[in-house]
Design an enzyme around this catalytic site. Structure first.
Site, short mmCIF file in Angstrom:
data_model
loop_
_atom_site.label_atom_id
_atom_site.label_comp_id
_atom_site.label_asym_id
_atom_site.label_seq_id
_atom_site.Cartn_x
_atom_site.Cartn_y
_atom_site.Cartn_z
N SER A 105 -0.54 52.92 2.96
CA SER A 105 0.56 53.88 2.78
C SER A 105 0.06 55.28 3.10
O SER A 105 -1.11 55.61 2.86
CB SER A 105 1.08 53.83 1.34
OG SER A 105 1.99 54.88 1.10
N TYR A 151 -1.35 54.39 -7.05
CA TYR A 151 -0.89 53.80 -5.78
C TYR A 151 -1.69 54.35 -4.60
O TYR A 151 -2.12 53.59 -3.72
CB TYR A 151 0.60 54.11 -5.63
CG TYR A 151 1.27 53.55 -4.40
CD1 TYR A 151 1.56 52.19 -4.30
CD2 TYR A 151 1.64 54.38 -3.35
CE1 TYR A 151 2.20 51.68 -3.19
CE2 TYR A 151 2.29 53.87 -2.24
CZ TYR A 151 2.56 52.52 -2.15
OH TYR A 151 3.19 52.01 -1.04
N LYS A 193 -4.05 52.16 -2.13
CA LYS A 193 -3.71 52.04 -0.71
C LYS A 193 -4.82 52.55 0.19
O LYS A 193 -5.03 52.02 1.29
CB LYS A 193 -2.40 52.77 -0.43
CG LYS A 193 -1.17 52.05 -0.98
CD LYS A 193 -1.08 50.62 -0.47
CE LYS A 193 0.23 49.96 -0.76
NZ LYS A 193 0.27 48.53 -0.32
#
Length: 301
Positions: A149, A162, A166
């Site tokens: 991401s 997150y 990622k």
């Protein structure tokens, strides 16, 4: 492009993963549709989403089986791979797509929020990839597609868990590409831009957030599937260790960390000379605290 291959797609009960499963089945692959059926935050379970996608594939003449084991534990991740072996006798493609979100500003993030996201995204990607590795190694072929991401590649607010996971996946993918190259196994990453159930949890309290979400709503999850399908095919047999991004009709090859500028002092450095000479020489190349939407600031094409 995938005739005769077996593809395992995690998080395939909806959104991007569902489109991957449908596209790969349409390209001729037999597909293991893995989805635990949790909420966006990883709560609860439901066998329905995975089976629904399997039914869609079969209705179109394809071959698929549902798997509802979790990627976040080593034993259950092995069962996902075993599902492919039990039903289709092989596994050729692993797509690590499963994910959850527990967004919170870093200074308020709980240990549970950190661990839950790391467990699914980073540990889950390792577990499933590692479970498939002996089979890829013995057959001297195989393909991994991992979802990263721009939250990790560039940055975003309120996503320390997150973002870390990622960006960790990028390192994992590169290590797999290096370690398994001699067995003709390749590993690549895709950073997707698309409106999905996970992205739908982004707060929309400020004008900036509302504008960002409005832009994301125009991005279809199905636009990501062609690249994943290509990377899974033999046409991509010489592509490994790369990071791509897809935003509507745009495909990007993302940069990887390399030296930007160096400074040298024959007599060595002191804290004082670093402040006086090194930092002024390097400062022009510092990265600003950009967020993903600052870098991808133009409207999707």
């Amino acid at each position: 492009m995938l005739e005769g291959k077996v593809a395992l797609v995690t998080g395939a009960g909806g959104g991007i993963g569902r489109d991957f499963a449908l596209a790969m089945a349409a390209a001729g692959a037999k597909v293991v549709v893995n989805d635990l059926g949790t909420s966006v935050k990883g709560e609860g379970t439901d066998t329905g989403p995975a089976q629904k996608v399997v039914d869609e594939i079969k209705a179109k003449g394809g071959s698929a089986v549902a798997s509802t084991d979790s990627v976040a534990e080593w034993q259950s991740a092995n069962r996902i791979v075993q599902c492919a072996l039990d039903h289709f006798k092989n596994v050729d493609v692993v797509v690590n797509n499963a994910g959850i979100l527990r967004d919170r500003f870093f200074f308020n993030m709980s240990i549970d929020e950190w661990r839950a996201v790391i467990d699914v995204h980073l540990n889950g990607s390792f577990y499933v990839a590692r479970a498939a590795a002996p089979h890829f190694k013995s057959q001297e072929s195989g393909c991994y597609v991992h979802m990263t991401s721009t939250s990790g590649l560039v940055g975003n607010l309120g996503q320390a868990n997150y973002s870390a996971a990622k960006l960790g996946i990028v390192g994992l993918s590169k290590s797999i590409a290096l370690d398994m190259a001699k067995y003709h196994v390749r590993s690549n990453c895709i950073a997707p831009f698309a409106w999905s159930r996970m992205i739908g949890s982004i707060p929309t309290e400020t004008d900036d957030q509302k504008k960002r979400v409005a832009k994301l709503k125009s991005l279809e999850t199905a636009k990501i599937a062609p690249l994943a399908t290509f990377l899974a095919s033999d046409s991509a047999k010489d592509i490994s260790g790369q990071i791509f991004a897809v935003r509507a009709n745009e495909i990007f090859l993302m940069s990887q960390n390399r030296p930007l500028r160096s400074v040298h002092r024959a007599e060595g450095w002191t804290p004082e000379t670093i402040g006086a000479h090194a930092i002024p020489a390097l400062r022009a190349h510092f990265y600003p605290l950009d967020r993903s939407q600052d870098v991808f600031s133009w409207d999707p094409l």
